[in-house]
Motif scaffolding. Sequence first.
Motif, mmCIF file in Angstrom:
data_model
loop_
_atom_site.group_PDB
_atom_site.id
_atom_site.type_symbol
_atom_site.label_atom_id
_atom_site.label_comp_id
_atom_site.label_asym_id
_atom_site.label_seq_id
_atom_site.Cartn_x
_atom_site.Cartn_y
_atom_site.Cartn_z
ATOM 1 N N LEU A 1 24.144 -9.326 -9.145
ATOM 2 C CA LEU A 1 23.358 -9.851 -9.903
ATOM 3 C C LEU A 1 24.240 -10.672 -10.799
ATOM 4 N N VAL A 2 25.203 -10.346 -11.485
ATOM 5 C CA VAL A 2 26.046 -10.996 -12.308
ATOM 6 C C VAL A 2 26.371 -12.285 -11.985
ATOM 7 N N LYS A 3 27.014 -12.208 -10.647
ATOM 8 C CA LYS A 3 27.729 -13.328 -9.869
ATOM 9 C C LYS A 3 26.661 -14.512 -9.565
ATOM 10 N N ASP A 4 25.396 -13.854 -9.282
ATOM 11 C CA ASP A 4 24.129 -14.827 -9.257
ATOM 12 C C ASP A 4 24.023 -15.723 -10.350
ATOM 13 N N VAL A 5 23.757 -14.903 -11.313
ATOM 14 C CA VAL A 5 23.464 -15.734 -12.643
ATOM 15 C C VAL A 5 24.708 -16.561 -13.066
ATOM 16 N N PHE A 6 25.769 -16.082 -12.641
ATOM 17 C CA PHE A 6 27.126 -16.985 -12.968
ATOM 18 C C PHE A 6 26.788 -18.542 -12.214
ATOM 19 N N GLU A 7 26.595 -18.185 -11.001
ATOM 20 C CA GLU A 7 26.265 -19.336 -10.260
ATOM 21 C C GLU A 7 25.092 -20.252 -10.628
ATOM 22 N N GLN B 1 16.899 -11.881 -16.278
ATOM 23 C CA GLN B 1 16.569 -12.741 -17.420
ATOM 24 C C GLN B 1 17.417 -12.157 -18.696
ATOM 25 N N VAL B 2 17.740 -11.061 -18.592
ATOM 26 C CA VAL B 2 18.836 -10.615 -19.505
ATOM 27 C C VAL B 2 20.243 -11.348 -19.461
ATOM 28 N N PHE B 3 20.635 -11.156 -18.242
ATOM 29 C CA PHE B 3 21.919 -11.877 -17.962
ATOM 30 C C PHE B 3 22.043 -13.211 -18.446
ATOM 31 N N THR B 4 20.873 -14.072 -17.943
ATOM 32 C CA THR B 4 20.562 -15.389 -18.274
ATOM 33 C C THR B 4 20.788 -15.639 -19.646
ATOM 34 N N ASN B 5 20.023 -15.202 -20.474
ATOM 35 C CA ASN B 5 19.777 -15.341 -21.887
ATOM 36 C C ASN B 5 21.238 -15.111 -22.547
ATOM 37 N N LEU B 6 21.861 -14.052 -21.978
ATOM 38 C CA LEU B 6 23.380 -13.652 -22.970
ATOM 39 C C LEU B 6 24.312 -14.681 -22.355
ATOM 40 N N ILE B 7 24.301 -15.145 -20.909
ATOM 41 C CA ILE B 7 25.406 -15.942 -20.564
ATOM 42 C C ILE B 7 25.162 -17.467 -20.838
ATOM 43 N N GLU B 8 23.946 -17.727 -21.155
ATOM 44 C CA GLU B 8 23.615 -18.881 -21.681
ATOM 45 C C GLU B 8 24.118 -19.104 -23.171
ATOM 46 N N ASN B 9 23.806 -17.876 -23.853
ATOM 47 C CA ASN B 9 24.256 -17.937 -25.210
ATOM 48 C C ASN B 9 25.910 -18.233 -25.402
ATOM 49 N N SER B 10 26.854 -17.396 -24.522
ATOM 50 C CA SER B 10 28.011 -17.412 -24.512
ATOM 51 C C SER B 10 28.577 -18.813 -24.036
ATOM 52 N N ILE C 1 27.406 -2.121 -19.333
ATOM 53 C CA ILE C 1 27.662 -3.690 -19.120
ATOM 54 C C ILE C 1 27.964 -4.447 -20.248
ATOM 55 N N GLU C 2 28.860 -5.361 -20.084
ATOM 56 C CA GLU C 2 29.208 -5.863 -21.306
ATOM 57 C C GLU C 2 29.519 -7.578 -20.868
ATOM 58 N N ILE C 3 29.150 -8.585 -21.871
ATOM 59 C CA ILE C 3 29.444 -9.987 -21.644
ATOM 60 C C ILE C 3 30.123 -10.340 -22.713
ATOM 61 N N THR C 4 31.244 -10.870 -22.578
ATOM 62 C CA THR C 4 32.370 -11.068 -23.407
ATOM 63 C C THR C 4 32.856 -12.710 -23.546
ATOM 64 N N ASP C 5 32.396 -13.210 -24.708
ATOM 65 C CA ASP C 5 33.178 -14.956 -24.727
ATOM 66 C C ASP C 5 34.136 -15.075 -25.655
ATOM 67 N N ASP C 6 34.702 -16.029 -25.720
ATOM 68 C CA ASP C 6 35.747 -16.117 -26.884
ATOM 69 C C ASP C 6 35.289 -17.417 -27.480
ATOM 70 N N GLY C 7 34.102 -17.392 -28.070
ATOM 71 C CA GLY C 7 33.369 -18.623 -28.688
ATOM 72 C C GLY C 7 33.642 -18.651 -30.134
ATOM 73 N N ILE C 8 32.617 -19.039 -30.965
ATOM 74 C CA ILE C 8 32.620 -19.355 -32.175
ATOM 75 C C ILE C 8 32.423 -18.044 -33.005
ATOM 76 N N GLY C 9 31.755 -16.895 -32.136
ATOM 77 C CA GLY C 9 31.799 -15.523 -32.881
ATOM 78 C C GLY C 9 30.594 -15.712 -33.925
ATOM 79 N N ILE C 10 30.275 -14.329 -34.393
ATOM 80 C CA ILE C 10 29.073 -14.305 -35.330
ATOM 81 C C ILE C 10 29.441 -13.606 -36.619
ATOM 82 N N ASN C 11 29.307 -14.153 -38.104
ATOM 83 C CA ASN C 11 29.578 -13.572 -39.098
ATOM 84 C C ASN C 11 29.018 -12.096 -39.171
ATOM 85 N N GLU C 12 29.843 -11.292 -39.699
ATOM 86 C CA GLU C 12 29.233 -9.902 -39.908
ATOM 87 C C GLU C 12 27.855 -9.705 -40.493
ATOM 88 N N ARG C 13 27.661 -10.632 -41.489
ATOM 89 C CA ARG C 13 26.649 -10.531 -42.258
ATOM 90 C C ARG C 13 25.191 -10.966 -41.439
#
Length: 249
Positions: free
Chosen positions: A102-108, A142-151, A175-187
């Motif tokens: 499923l993850v590969k499908d959404v990446f695609e 839908q969950v993977f699409t939202n998370l990967i779109e965010n990343s 299951i985890e989705i990790t990116d090396d993007g702008i990140g989010i302030n703790e607050r």
Amino acid sequence: MEAWAEENKQEIELLRRNEQFRREFLQNLSHEFKTPVFAIQGYVDTLLAGALANPDVNKRFLEKTAKNVDRLTHLLNDLDEISSLERGELTLYKTNFVIQELVKDVFESLSIKADANHIHCSIKKGCESPLTVFADKEKLRQVFTNLIENSIKYGKQGGHITSSMYKTDGKHILIEITDDGIGINERHLPRLFERFYRTDEGRSIDVSGSGLGLSICKHIIEAHGQTIHVRSTEAVGTTVGFTLDARKD
Ligand SMILES: Nc1ncnc2c1ncn2[C@@H]1O[C@H](COP(=O)(O)OP(=O)(O)OP(=O)(O)O)[C@@H](O)[C@H]1O
Ligand SMILES: [Mg+2]
């Protein structure tokens, strides 16, 4: 007596917070609708006032109008989704399926967006051996699409998105989705899954988002009786993780 007073106090506090929540919700909602509706109004008025006959701008103005109509449609679909999720109407159709597929499908399916930002998506090394989960595949898509779109949206040019999956206690898969993007302030972290919640950085990167993506994810994962969490460091990256039931026979 004291216990009763305490209980009452808590109830009043809860009502007060619900009221605050309702007010914020309506305010957010009208704000989210105003932007595209005013834009549409502007373009249509300009076209009617004469721009329609001007070949330099007429097509462009219509395209901008169409884009804002799309945004309204997207918003309405998300709102429909959220309200049926919140009424507890979500029926899950659970099956056993391999999570990596499923993850590969959404990446695609998101590869055009990822490629445009030169972002590389992959399954983490060591996580390739197939793990079967018992869940609603389309809701999870839908969950993977939202998370990967965010990343992708909040990722950096030339960055990486990795997905990892682990068997935890024999009954669950993490299951985890990790990116090396702008990140989010703790607050922001405690409020991130609230509907309409966006950070200023998020707003400035994607003006068309509505802040509903993560709250939809949370609803879907919680409907599965599981939990979702986020950890993030500004300028380093973000990881969103959730659990699912492992294969059921
Ligand atoms: N991977 C990420 N990296 C950095 N910030 C993130 C990430 N994911 C979410 N955020 C922040 O959390 C906010 C909420 O995310 P959410 O997906 O709910 O809404 P959105 O992406 O802004 O809009 P929508 O998903 O409705 O199009 C975003 O506006 C952004 O500020
Ligand atoms: Mg989003």
